[in-house]
Design a protein around this motif. Structure first.
Motif, PDB file in Angstrom:
ATOM      1  N   MET A 202      -2.404  -0.155   6.549  1.00 40.23           N
ATOM      2  CA  MET A 202      -1.913   1.209   6.436  1.00 40.23           C
ATOM      3  C   MET A 202      -0.874   1.519   7.502  1.00 40.23           C
ATOM      4  SD  MET A 202      -1.788   4.001   4.846  1.00 40.23           S
ATOM      5  CE  MET A 202      -3.143   3.792   3.693  1.00 40.23           C
ATOM      6  N   ALA A 203      -1.110   1.025   8.725  1.00 38.99           N
ATOM      7  CA  ALA A 203      -0.185   1.332   9.819  1.00 38.99           C
ATOM      8  C   ALA A 203       1.215   0.801   9.536  1.00 38.99           C
ATOM      9  CB  ALA A 203      -0.714   0.746  11.131  1.00 38.99           C
ATOM     10  N   VAL A 204       1.324  -0.393   8.942  1.00 41.01           N
ATOM     11  CA  VAL A 204       2.643  -0.967   8.685  1.00 41.01           C
ATOM     12  C   VAL A 204       3.388  -0.169   7.621  1.00 41.01           C
ATOM     13  CG1 VAL A 204       2.019  -2.638   6.868  1.00 41.01           C
ATOM     14  CG2 VAL A 204       3.856  -3.169   8.480  1.00 41.01           C
ATOM     15  N   ARG A 205       2.672   0.447   6.704  1.00 36.09           N
ATOM     16  CA  ARG A 205       3.327   1.281   5.698  1.00 36.09           C
ATOM     17  C   ARG A 205       3.958   2.521   6.341  1.00 36.09           C
ATOM     18  NH1 ARG A 205      -1.496   1.079   1.124  1.00 36.09           N
ATOM     19  NH2 ARG A 205      -1.527  -1.195   0.913  1.00 36.09           N
ATOM     20  N   VAL A 206       3.245   3.101   7.308  1.00 40.44           N
ATOM     21  CA  VAL A 206       3.798   4.248   8.026  1.00 40.44           C
ATOM     22  C   VAL A 206       5.045   3.830   8.796  1.00 40.44           C
ATOM     23  CG1 VAL A 206       3.344   5.979   9.811  1.00 40.44           C
ATOM     24  CG2 VAL A 206       1.521   5.319   8.206  1.00 40.44           C
ATOM     25  N   TYR A 207       4.969   2.701   9.469  1.00 44.35           N
ATOM     26  CA  TYR A 207       6.092   2.176  10.266  1.00 44.35           C
ATOM     27  C   TYR A 207       7.318   1.938   9.397  1.00 44.35           C
ATOM     28  CZ  TYR A 207       8.498  -1.212  13.359  1.00 44.35           C
ATOM     29  OH  TYR A 207       9.404  -1.880  14.140  1.00 44.35           O
ATOM     30  N   LEU A 208       7.138   1.278   8.268  1.00 41.62           N
ATOM     31  CA  LEU A 208       8.266   0.983   7.382  1.00 41.62           C
ATOM     32  C   LEU A 208       8.803   2.243   6.733  1.00 41.62           C
ATOM     33  CD1 LEU A 208       7.254  -2.370   5.673  1.00 41.62           C
ATOM     34  CD2 LEU A 208       8.929  -1.992   7.456  1.00 41.62           C
ATOM     35  N   GLY A 209       7.933   3.216   6.484  1.00 37.81           N
ATOM     36  CA  GLY A 209       8.416   4.492   5.947  1.00 37.81           C
ATOM     37  C   GLY A 209       9.380   5.174   6.900  1.00 37.81           C
ATOM     38  N   SER A 291       7.354   7.377   1.576  1.00 35.60           N
ATOM     39  CA  SER A 291       5.964   7.758   1.279  1.00 35.60           C
ATOM     40  C   SER A 291       5.098   6.532   1.011  1.00 35.60           C
ATOM     41  CB  SER A 291       5.926   8.708   0.075  1.00 35.60           C
ATOM     42  OG  SER A 291       6.648   9.892   0.332  1.00 35.60           O
ATOM     43  N   LEU A 292       5.476   5.413   1.573  1.00 36.52           N
ATOM     44  CA  LEU A 292       4.802   4.142   1.308  1.00 36.52           C
ATOM     45  C   LEU A 292       3.308   4.210   1.602  1.00 36.52           C
ATOM     46  CD1 LEU A 292       5.700   1.320   0.345  1.00 36.52           C
ATOM     47  CD2 LEU A 292       5.948   0.679   2.750  1.00 36.52           C
ATOM     48  N   LYS A 293       2.931   4.986   2.607  1.00 34.68           N
ATOM     49  CA  LYS A 293       1.511   5.055   2.985  1.00 34.68           C
ATOM     50  C   LYS A 293       0.642   5.646   1.870  1.00 34.68           C
ATOM     51  CE  LYS A 293       1.957   9.552   5.294  1.00 34.68           C
ATOM     52  NZ  LYS A 293       1.789  10.285   6.566  1.00 34.68           N
ATOM     53  N   LYS A 294       1.264   6.325   0.910  1.00 33.43           N
ATOM     54  CA  LYS A 294       0.513   6.927  -0.190  1.00 33.43           C
ATOM     55  C   LYS A 294       0.522   6.069  -1.452  1.00 33.43           C
ATOM     56  CE  LYS A 294       1.467  11.653   1.378  1.00 33.43           C
ATOM     57  NZ  LYS A 294       2.033  12.978   0.990  1.00 33.43           N
ATOM     58  N   TRP A 295       1.248   4.972  -1.422  1.00 30.27           N
ATOM     59  CA  TRP A 295       1.392   4.146  -2.619  1.00 30.27           C
ATOM     60  C   TRP A 295       0.278   3.100  -2.683  1.00 30.27           C
ATOM     61  CZ3 TRP A 295       7.339   2.760  -2.947  1.00 30.27           C
ATOM     62  CH2 TRP A 295       8.074   3.945  -3.031  1.00 30.27           C
ATOM     63  N   VAL A 296      -0.274   2.932  -3.863  1.00 31.55           N
ATOM     64  CA  VAL A 296      -1.323   1.949  -4.083  1.00 31.55           C
ATOM     65  C   VAL A 296      -1.007   1.172  -5.357  1.00 31.55           C
ATOM     66  CG1 VAL A 296      -3.772   1.562  -4.541  1.00 31.55           C
ATOM     67  CG2 VAL A 296      -3.073   3.392  -2.969  1.00 31.55           C
ATOM     68  N   VAL A 297      -1.029  -0.147  -5.259  1.00 32.66           N
ATOM     69  CA  VAL A 297      -0.858  -1.000  -6.433  1.00 32.66           C
ATOM     70  C   VAL A 297      -2.250  -1.368  -6.943  1.00 32.66           C
ATOM     71  CG1 VAL A 297       0.055  -3.173  -7.312  1.00 32.66           C
ATOM     72  CG2 VAL A 297       1.319  -1.903  -5.560  1.00 32.66           C
ATOM     73  N   THR A 298      -2.529  -1.078  -8.201  1.00 32.52           N
ATOM     74  CA  THR A 298      -3.845  -1.348  -8.745  1.00 32.52           C
ATOM     75  C   THR A 298      -3.758  -1.786 -10.198  1.00 32.52           C
ATOM     76  OG1 THR A 298      -6.030  -0.401  -9.222  1.00 32.52           O
ATOM     77  CG2 THR A 298      -4.142   1.081  -9.386  1.00 32.52           C
ATOM     78  N   ASN A 299      -4.703  -2.600 -10.595  1.00 28.23           N
ATOM     79  CA  ASN A 299      -4.832  -2.976 -11.997  1.00 28.23           C
ATOM     80  C   ASN A 299      -6.101  -2.385 -12.599  1.00 28.23           C
ATOM     81  OD1 ASN A 299      -3.801  -4.298 -14.279  1.00 28.23           O
ATOM     82  ND2 ASN A 299      -5.207  -6.012 -13.990  1.00 28.23           N
ATOM     83  N   SER A 300      -6.600  -1.347 -11.955  1.00 27.31           N
ATOM     84  CA  SER A 300      -7.812  -0.680 -12.439  1.00 27.31           C
ATOM     85  C   SER A 300      -7.562  -0.069 -13.832  1.00 27.31           C
ATOM     86  CB  SER A 300      -8.232   0.425 -11.459  1.00 27.31           C
ATOM     87  OG  SER A 300      -9.273   1.200 -12.023  1.00 27.31           O
ATOM     88  N   GLN A 301      -8.558  -0.197 -14.693  1.00 27.37           N
ATOM     89  CA  GLN A 301      -8.431   0.342 -16.038  1.00 27.37           C
ATOM     90  C   GLN A 301      -9.023   1.749 -16.153  1.00 27.37           C
ATOM     91  OE1 GLN A 301      -6.659  -1.632 -18.325  1.00 27.37           O
ATOM     92  NE2 GLN A 301      -6.369  -2.609 -16.338  1.00 27.37           N
ATOM     93  N   SER A 302      -9.524   2.285 -15.053  1.00 26.08           N
ATOM     94  CA  SER A 302     -10.145   3.609 -15.107  1.00 26.08           C
ATOM     95  C   SER A 302      -9.473   4.619 -14.180  1.00 26.08           C
ATOM     96  CB  SER A 302     -11.631   3.492 -14.730  1.00 26.08           C
ATOM     97  OG  SER A 302     -11.769   3.041 -13.397  1.00 26.08           O
TER      98      SER A 302
END
Length: 307
Positions: A202-209, A291-302
């Motif tokens: 999570m910290a690296v997402r904030v940094y890159l943002g 806003s990278l810290k809020k992004w989530v990659v998922t393959n969830s079907q629900s």
């Protein structure tokens, strides 16, 4: 004497230009080269982040599907992600250190721009622990030790006793404060602000943002100048082709020494525009990710969206 022509065997059209026009072409070429360098370094940074996140997903899937020795799996993961963070932190430093020089090449007559770049970086540093932490961690990694001290794999059911429930798997990586105790390679002021461990994903997402914010501001500040530089070169090519009825292959703007016979080229600037399409492609490819810290990659079907 200055002209736009082709240095080839045989006759070709020689379009005489002024010294001022030659200097404008040279400045335009330098501007486009410097702006391309900025975009290329930022692309390297984002690509290293992409590889980090990709390998996180791959590791979670492998851990989910395949059995093996737990200690060996963790050791392999730590080795991999320490390599990824070395690459990412190095490319971040490369970008942050060299963009000021590139911006100066692109806009040498705008000292206010260099002050703004310094201010943008200072604001990011002062306003955000994650930015300060990774700046300190980069120095530690380059001079002393590794970034990833612990890797954890986790799983959790989304619900209990529901047939459609999913078992979610994820991983987390940590830098541990105790591993940095007393080490002068890690900035003491940042060390004092650290929790016992910093979760790196999570910290690296904030940094890159925050770096993305700096990059977009710099891109915006240079946009008008870069567009004019491209237009200047494109216009010189167009005028030559119109006057000569020739194509632009091998075209150059040349400063000639006419005191010698035959004349000698003292300085030449290649006249072509296609290579700048790479910069335009990178601008289009690498947009806003603040806003990278809020992004989530998922393959969830629900996955559902709460209203």
């Amino acid at each position: 004497m200055f002209s736009i022509t082709k240095r080839i065997l045989g006759e070709t059209y020689d379009m005489v230009i002024t010294e001022e026009e030659h200097e404008l072409i040279k400045e335009s070429r330098r501007c486009l080269s410097a702006s391309l360098a900025i975009e290329e370094k930022y692309d390297i940074l984002l690509s290293n982040y992409y590889e980090l996140e990709r390998d996180c997903l791959n590791n979670v899937l492998q851990r989910q599907l395949f059995e093996g020795d737990v200690y060996e799996q963790v050791a392999t993961s730590m080795s991999l992600f320490n390599r990824r963070f070395v690459n990412l932190l190095t490319s971040a430093r490369l970008y942050l250190d060299q963009t000021t020089a590139n911006a100066k090449e692109c806009a040498p007559d705008e000292p206010g721009l260099l002050k703004n770049i310094s201010l943008w970086k200072s604001d990011a540093y002062d306003s955000c622990f994650e930015y300060r932490f990774f700046e300190a961690l980069r120095n530690y990694v380059q001079h002393r030790g590794l970034a990833v001290h612990k890797v954890e794999f986790n799983c959790r059911w989304t619900a209990i006793s529901i047939p459609s429930a999913e078992l979610h798997h994820w991983m987390q990586m940590y830098t541990e404060k105790k591993r940095l105790t007393g080490d002068r390679a890690f900035k003491s002021a940042v060390y004092k602000q650290m929790p016992e461990q910093v979760e790196l994903s999570m910290a690296v997402r904030v940094y890159l943002g925050l770096i993305n914010d700096i990059h977009l501001k710099l891109r915006s500040a240079l946009e008008d100048r870069v567009d004019k530089a491209r237009d200047k070169i494109a216009s010189a090519i167009e005028v030559y082709c119109d006057e000569s009825n020739e194509n632009a292959a091998g075209l150059e703007s040349i400063k000639w020494d006419v005191t010698k016979q035959p004349r000698v080229a003292e300085e030449s600037v290649p006249l072509l525009i296609e290579w700048d399409n790479i910069r335009q492609s990178l601008v289009k490819k690498n947009g806003k990710v603040s806003s990278l810290k809020k992004w989530v990659v998922t393959n969830s079907q629900s996955v559902t969206t709460e209203k």
